[in-house]
Design a protein around this motif. Structure first.
Motif, PDB file in Angstrom:
ATOM      1  N   UNK A  25       0.829  -1.209   0.000  1.00 34.82           N
ATOM      2  CA  UNK A  25       0.000   0.000   0.000  1.00 34.82           C
ATOM      3  C   UNK A  25       0.862   1.258   0.000  1.00 34.82           C
ATOM      4  N   UNK A  26       1.963   1.215   0.769  1.00 32.93           N
ATOM      5  CA  UNK A  26       2.876   2.376   0.786  1.00 32.93           C
ATOM      6  C   UNK A  26       3.485   2.607  -0.590  1.00 32.93           C
ATOM      7  N   UNK A  27       3.875   1.501  -1.249  1.00 29.81           N
ATOM      8  CA  UNK A  27       4.444   1.624  -2.593  1.00 29.81           C
ATOM      9  C   UNK A  27       3.431   2.172  -3.591  1.00 29.81           C
ATOM     10  N   UNK A  28       2.175   1.721  -3.473  1.00 27.59           N
ATOM     11  CA  UNK A  28       1.133   2.221  -4.376  1.00 27.59           C
ATOM     12  C   UNK A  28       0.911   3.715  -4.136  1.00 27.59           C
ATOM     13  N   UNK A  29       0.966   4.128  -2.864  1.00 34.35           N
ATOM     14  CA  UNK A  29       0.807   5.553  -2.550  1.00 34.35           C
ATOM     15  C   UNK A  29       1.934   6.381  -3.160  1.00 34.35           C
ATOM     16  N   UNK A  30       3.164   5.856  -3.075  1.00 32.22           N
ATOM     17  CA  UNK A  30       4.296   6.545  -3.705  1.00 32.22           C
ATOM     18  C   UNK A  30       4.130   6.597  -5.216  1.00 32.22           C
ATOM     19  N   UNK A  31       3.637   5.502  -5.797  1.00 31.55           N
ATOM     20  CA  UNK A  31       3.410   5.474  -7.244  1.00 31.55           C
ATOM     21  C   UNK A  31       2.345   6.493  -7.649  1.00 31.55           C
ATOM     22  N   UNK A  32       1.332   6.656  -6.795  1.00 36.87           N
ATOM     23  CA  UNK A  32       0.302   7.656  -7.071  1.00 36.87           C
ATOM     24  C   UNK A  32       0.894   9.065  -7.118  1.00 36.87           C
ATOM     25  N   UNK A  33       1.814   9.325  -6.221  1.00 37.73           N
ATOM     26  CA  UNK A  33       2.497  10.620  -6.243  1.00 37.73           C
ATOM     27  C   UNK A  33       3.328  10.796  -7.497  1.00 37.73           C
ATOM     28  N   UNK A  34       3.991   9.712  -7.922  1.00 40.24           N
ATOM     29  CA  UNK A  34       4.775   9.770  -9.155  1.00 40.24           C
ATOM     30  C   UNK A  34       3.894  10.058 -10.366  1.00 40.24           C
ATOM     31  N   UNK A  35       2.689   9.462 -10.384  1.00 47.85           N
ATOM     32  CA  UNK A  35       1.753   9.716 -11.488  1.00 47.85           C
ATOM     33  C   UNK A  35       1.392  11.191 -11.542  1.00 47.85           C
ATOM     34  N   UNK A  36       1.115  11.781 -10.396  1.00 50.30           N
ATOM     35  CA  UNK A  36       0.769  13.199 -10.362  1.00 50.30           C
ATOM     36  C   UNK A  36       1.916  14.063 -10.887  1.00 50.30           C
ATOM     37  N   UNK A  37       3.139  13.750 -10.464  1.00 50.03           N
ATOM     38  CA  UNK A  37       4.286  14.516 -10.943  1.00 50.03           C
ATOM     39  C   UNK A  37       4.491  14.345 -12.447  1.00 50.03           C
ATOM     40  N   UNK A  38       4.307  13.103 -12.927  1.00 47.50           N
ATOM     41  CA  UNK A  38       4.459  12.854 -14.362  1.00 47.50           C
ATOM     42  C   UNK A  38       3.418  13.625 -15.161  1.00 47.50           C
ATOM     43  N   UNK A  39       2.173  13.640 -14.660  1.00 52.49           N
ATOM     44  CA  UNK A  39       1.122  14.397 -15.347  1.00 52.49           C
ATOM     45  C   UNK A  39       1.442  15.891 -15.363  1.00 52.49           C
TER      46      UNK A  39
END
Length: 418
Positions: free
Chosen positions: A245-259
């Protein structure tokens, strides 16, 4: 905004006098000064130089025309005309050195496409080459006359020889201007367009490299990290759900930065707000991201063509970036207006000043980009400020038509806007 760049109706830049007409020698007099001796040297050299040119032209014409019954004649004639251009260049150099006649070099032949025959046709219809051929034909009798009169005058007409040589040299000047100058404004315009085309190509290539670099170093690298993080989260999903879950949360942040990076990149290519709402809204958006307060005024009754609108947007955007990074300003203004078939942009700031076209690649690159579309950039930035940068573009409406007056000599509407 600032004082007018010039009195109303005055062009922003001085227009040079027509080539070849501002190089008159001083009036002849009963004295042998430097101008007189140069004219005597030129007139004495007319005979050997014109003899060489006459022999070349006659040989080239007789060989080329005589062999047109074969396939060899036309290529020989085309090559001969190219050689005549070289003779013309040498004569212009001689006239410039000895007579002070300064004429522009004619534009090079356009690079024909389609193979050998189109290039041959371009050389056969070359007006510069044919005018040089005519120059070579008429120069031999003239060269004999000037040589004989000048050589004789050195021992017989010595007191009045300066006046005689001035009259003969003026006839030479007229021949050079009439036959060896660019034929009209069209040839000079062709040379400008060839240079502008190179700027456009280089600019487009640089933009593509920038976009590729931004994608590779920014969004692409972030998406690669995102894929790796999701892969690890998938492996942890069953054995350690909390870590997953922590990794998915970090990935969600990465998606926002990429967008966000992709949106910034898209804005750098062509912002959606510019397409949808025009310059006023797009420049206001750019101004809101500047580090100093910026007041934007857009006084346009209609929108220009998309290409002109895009150039105007990116010009102001880069100037505001320069203000944010280098000016130390407390405030800035952007004004846009249309006058006599031209679109004007003026960016002002109260920073430290010292900006110039030679101060770096940024403003110089802007000037080159504007010049490639028949535009102009003027920088007024004394040390200590303020700085005023005025850009000028041809107005084209959204149907693609060029506005009346847009193709004339570039000049600013000096309203002293504030």
């Amino acid at each position: 905004m600032t004082e007018p760049l010039s009195p109303p109706g005055t062009p922003m830049t001085a227009v040079p006098a027509p080539s070849g007409h501002g190089d008159r020698p001083p009036p002849a007099r009963f004295a042998y000064d430097t101008h007189t001796w140069k004219e005597i040297a030129h007139l004495l050299a007319n005979l050997p130089v014109s003899l060489i040119g006459f022999v070349y032209v006659v040989t080239m014409l007789s060989t080329g025309v005589g062999m047109t019954v074969t396939m060899v004649g036309l290529p020989l004639l085309g090559a001969g005309l190219m050689g005549a251009r070289l003779l013309g260049r040498m004569e212009r150099a001689r006239a410039r050195k000895l007579l002070g006649v300064r004429v522009e070099e004619p534009s090079r032949l356009p690079r024909g496409s389609g193979g050998f025959w189109p290039r041959l046709w371009m050389s056969l219809k070359d007006p510069v080459g044919w005018r040089t051929v005519l120059y070579g034909l008429i120069r031999l009798p003239w060269g004999i006359l000037t040589f004989v009169v000048t050589l004789t005058g050195l021992f017989v007409l010595w007191p009045v020889l300066p006046f005689v040589t001035r009259g003969l040299a003026n006839a030479d000047r007229a021949m050079v201007r009439g036959l060896l100058s660019p034929s009209d404004e069209l040839e000079r315009r062709i040379a400008e367009l060839e240079s502008d085309r190179g700027v456009v190509v280089d600019t487009a290539a640089a933009d593509l490299r920038r976009i590729e670099r931004d994608l590779h170093d920014g969004a692409q690298a972030r998406l690669v990290n995102l894929a790796m993080g999701l892969g690890l989260a998938k492996e942890k999903l069953l054995e350690d759900p909390d870590a997953a879950a922590t990794m998915v949360e970090e990935a969600h942040g990465e998606v926002k930065l990429a967008l966000r990076e992709l949106r910034d990149l898209a804005r750098g290519i062509h912002p959606a707000v510019l397409t949808d709402r025009g310059l006023d809204a797009a420049l206001s958006s750019v101004a809101s991201r500047c580090t100093v307060p910026v007041r934007v005024t857009v006084d346009l009754d209609e929108r220009p063509a998309a290409a002109i609108e895009g150039i105007a947007y990116f010009t102001v955007s880069e100037l505001l970036q320069n203000i944010s990074k280098h000016s130390g300003a407390r405030s800035a203004t952007v004004e846009v207006w249309r006058s006599e078939g031209r679109l004007f942009l003026q960016v002002w700031d109260d920073g430290r000043g010292g900006a110039s076209l030679d101060g770096g690649t940024g403003i110089r690159g802007l000037a080159d980009r504007l010049g490639a579309v028949d535009g102009l950039l003027v920088v007024k930035s004394p040390e200590g400020g303020p700085t005023t940068v005025t850009a000028e573009l041809p107005w084209r409406d959204r149907s693609g038509a060029l506005a009346e007056g847009a193709g004339t000599a570039k000049g600013a509407d000096a309203r002293g806007r504030r």
